[in-house]
Every structure is written in C-alpha cells, then in structure tokens.
Write a protein that holds these residues in place. Sequence first.
Motif, short mmCIF file in Angstrom:
data_model
loop_
_atom_site.label_atom_id
_atom_site.label_comp_id
_atom_site.label_asym_id
_atom_site.label_seq_id
_atom_site.Cartn_x
_atom_site.Cartn_y
_atom_site.Cartn_z
N GLU A 111 0.84 -1.20 0.00
CA GLU A 111 0.00 0.00 0.00
C GLU A 111 0.88 1.25 0.00
N LEU A 112 1.14 1.76 -1.19
CA LEU A 112 2.00 2.93 -1.35
C LEU A 112 1.18 4.20 -1.18
N GLN A 113 1.71 5.14 -0.43
CA GLN A 113 0.99 6.39 -0.18
C GLN A 113 1.20 7.42 -1.29
N SER A 114 2.36 7.37 -1.93
CA SER A 114 2.68 8.32 -3.00
C SER A 114 3.85 7.76 -3.80
N ARG A 115 4.22 8.48 -4.85
CA ARG A 115 5.35 8.04 -5.67
C ARG A 115 6.64 7.99 -4.85
N ALA A 116 6.71 8.81 -3.80
CA ALA A 116 7.90 8.82 -2.95
C ALA A 116 8.12 7.50 -2.24
N ASP A 117 7.09 6.66 -2.15
CA ASP A 117 7.23 5.35 -1.50
C ASP A 117 7.83 4.29 -2.42
N ILE A 118 7.92 4.57 -3.71
CA ILE A 118 8.45 3.55 -4.64
C ILE A 118 9.91 3.22 -4.34
N PRO A 119 10.80 4.21 -4.11
CA PRO A 119 12.17 3.84 -3.74
C PRO A 119 12.24 3.01 -2.46
N LEU A 120 11.33 3.27 -1.51
CA LEU A 120 11.27 2.49 -0.29
C LEU A 120 10.86 1.05 -0.60
N LYS A 121 9.90 0.90 -1.49
CA LYS A 121 9.47 -0.44 -1.92
C LYS A 121 10.64 -1.20 -2.54
N ILE A 122 11.39 -0.53 -3.40
CA ILE A 122 12.56 -1.16 -4.04
C ILE A 122 13.56 -1.62 -2.97
N GLU A 123 13.78 -0.78 -1.97
CA GLU A 123 14.71 -1.12 -0.90
C GLU A 123 14.25 -2.37 -0.15
N TYR A 124 12.95 -2.45 0.14
CA TYR A 124 12.43 -3.62 0.85
C TYR A 124 12.57 -4.89 0.02
N ILE A 125 12.34 -4.78 -1.29
CA ILE A 125 12.48 -5.95 -2.17
C ILE A 125 13.92 -6.46 -2.13
N ASN A 175 14.20 -24.79 5.67
CA ASN A 175 12.79 -24.98 6.02
C ASN A 175 11.99 -23.67 5.97
N THR A 176 12.63 -22.56 5.67
CA THR A 176 11.94 -21.28 5.57
C THR A 176 11.83 -20.87 4.10
N LEU A 177 10.62 -20.57 3.67
CA LEU A 177 10.37 -20.14 2.30
C LEU A 177 10.21 -18.63 2.27
N TYR A 178 10.93 -17.99 1.37
CA TYR A 178 10.90 -16.53 1.26
C TYR A 178 9.94 -16.12 0.14
N LEU A 179 8.99 -15.25 0.50
CA LEU A 179 8.06 -14.67 -0.46
C LEU A 179 8.35 -13.18 -0.55
N ASN A 180 8.57 -12.71 -1.76
CA ASN A 180 8.99 -11.33 -1.95
C ASN A 180 8.11 -10.69 -3.03
N PHE A 181 7.15 -9.88 -2.59
CA PHE A 181 6.22 -9.24 -3.53
C PHE A 181 6.83 -7.95 -4.07
N THR A 182 7.01 -7.90 -5.39
CA THR A 182 7.48 -6.65 -6.00
C THR A 182 6.30 -5.74 -6.34
N THR A 183 5.10 -6.19 -6.04
CA THR A 183 3.89 -5.47 -6.40
C THR A 183 3.55 -4.39 -5.38
N GLY A 184 2.85 -3.37 -5.84
CA GLY A 184 2.39 -2.30 -4.96
C GLY A 184 1.47 -1.39 -5.74
N SER A 185 0.62 -0.65 -5.05
CA SER A 185 -0.32 0.22 -5.76
C SER A 185 -1.00 1.19 -4.81
N ASN A 186 -1.58 2.20 -5.41
CA ASN A 186 -2.53 3.09 -4.75
C ASN A 186 -3.42 3.64 -5.86
N LEU A 187 -4.66 3.17 -5.89
CA LEU A 187 -5.54 3.51 -7.00
C LEU A 187 -5.89 4.98 -7.06
N TRP A 188 -5.64 5.72 -5.97
CA TRP A 188 -5.97 7.14 -5.93
C TRP A 188 -4.86 8.02 -6.50
#
Length: 254
Positions: free
Chosen positions: A157-171, A185-198
Amino acid sequence: MDLRLSKPLINTCFTLESDLEIVHGDFPASLTAPVKLSAVLQDIFEFLTAHPTESIVLSMKHEGPFSYEATDLANILLSSSCPTYFETLHRDQWFLEPRIPTLGEIRGKIVLFRRFSCDSEDIPRLGIPASWTYNTTGETSVSLLEVPMLAVQDYSELQSRADIPLKIEYIIQHVNRAAADVNENTLYLNFTTGSNLWYLACWPRRVAKHTRTPVADVFPGASGKCGIVILDFPELDRWNLVKLIIERNSQFQS
C-alpha cells in the motif's frame, strides 16, 4: 496464484453457500458472470496434467461483502458437499501438509497457502499457514509451532510516488535475507507489487516499471537462493528478471 473467495454474491433458490466465487475486496472478479472457484481449480488441474513438471502455489483467503466466522471458509472447503475442492477429486494433485516441501515433492501439484483460520485438528490437511501482517516489510516470519516457515515482504500500500524507492529497498533487502539464510525450512516470499488507485503514479503497471531495473541489477554476480519473487507485468523487461530469478534459484532445485 492469489484467490480471494466469497460466498455467492447473488443468491437464487439454486445457490449453494459452498459454491465459492472469486472476488477482489467487495467486488466480483468479473462483471459479466461469476467466476467460480470450482472452475478455476479445474483449469489448474488441466494445466498440471498437461505440464506435470510444474507446480502452482495457491494462496486462498476470504474477502467479499459477507462476514465469516473464524473457521467458516475452512469448513466450507472441507465440506462433503465440495468434493471438487480437496477431499475426493484430484486428491493426488494437492499438497496439503503444513510444511515447506521440496520441489521434487510437488511437481504436478497445487501447494495450498492457507490465509484463513481453521480448527486445530484440521491443520494437518489444510496446507501451509500463511497469514502475514498487512503491509509487512519483511522483518518477521510466519511460524507454526514456533518453527519459522515463511518470511514475507509484502509492502503493497504505497501512499505516494515517494514510496516507490522504499518499496525497491524492501524488495532488495528481502532478496538478500533469502540469500543469507541457510535454513532450508523457511520459504521466502517477496512481492514486487504495490499500488494506490488514488494516485496515477502508483498504479500497478507504473510501480512495476519503476521497480524492475533496480531489482534486476542486484542479481548478476550474486549467489544464494532468492526465494519466490512475485511480479506484476513480468513481460515489461522482456522477461529479463524472470530469467534471473530462475537462474538464481535453479542451483538449489531438488
């Protein structure tokens, strides 16, 4: 594959509560006709029969306008009135154990990610418990009986375009966590997806376009597994990141 399930949105005298439909939030997956879970599963079974070396990780959770008691969805899926789901038809095409399997165990099968509650006695036959914290950035894991099973980054859930670099960092951080973890025994799930329809700048395709190259740049020359990396619009870079992910994980296949 991510399926959000609801009781039938339109009831008639022929409607069964167990005839689950695919939704997103409170809205149907299709405006022209209901998309039934049974029909989607049949498509998956046919795909796996035709491609027996493939596997599908299937996430299920309840959404829609109707309220559920904690274990309602589990009870519907396990009901004797729903043989097309788990119990009778295509039983050999499900992996329903509450553990992380090897790839060799699940070829030709659906692996269930259970993002809903169930009674304790049903845990052994309802797949991998996979309910993670909303908008998680990846620091915590999902455990069963104190054993870590999933490590998830799903900052969506991105609040603005400014959150996209933060998303990249988390990925990228989560790719590195997977590579550094020697626990098989641990499976890693890494979602590169994100959005804010507004915000137009945060629509899914634009987020995918902005994240693709920075994430792909961390793969060449790196080693270690990267886990499951979930992409929107994987064709944007001519499948380059998909190829890098497969190449990185292929050395660990079994």
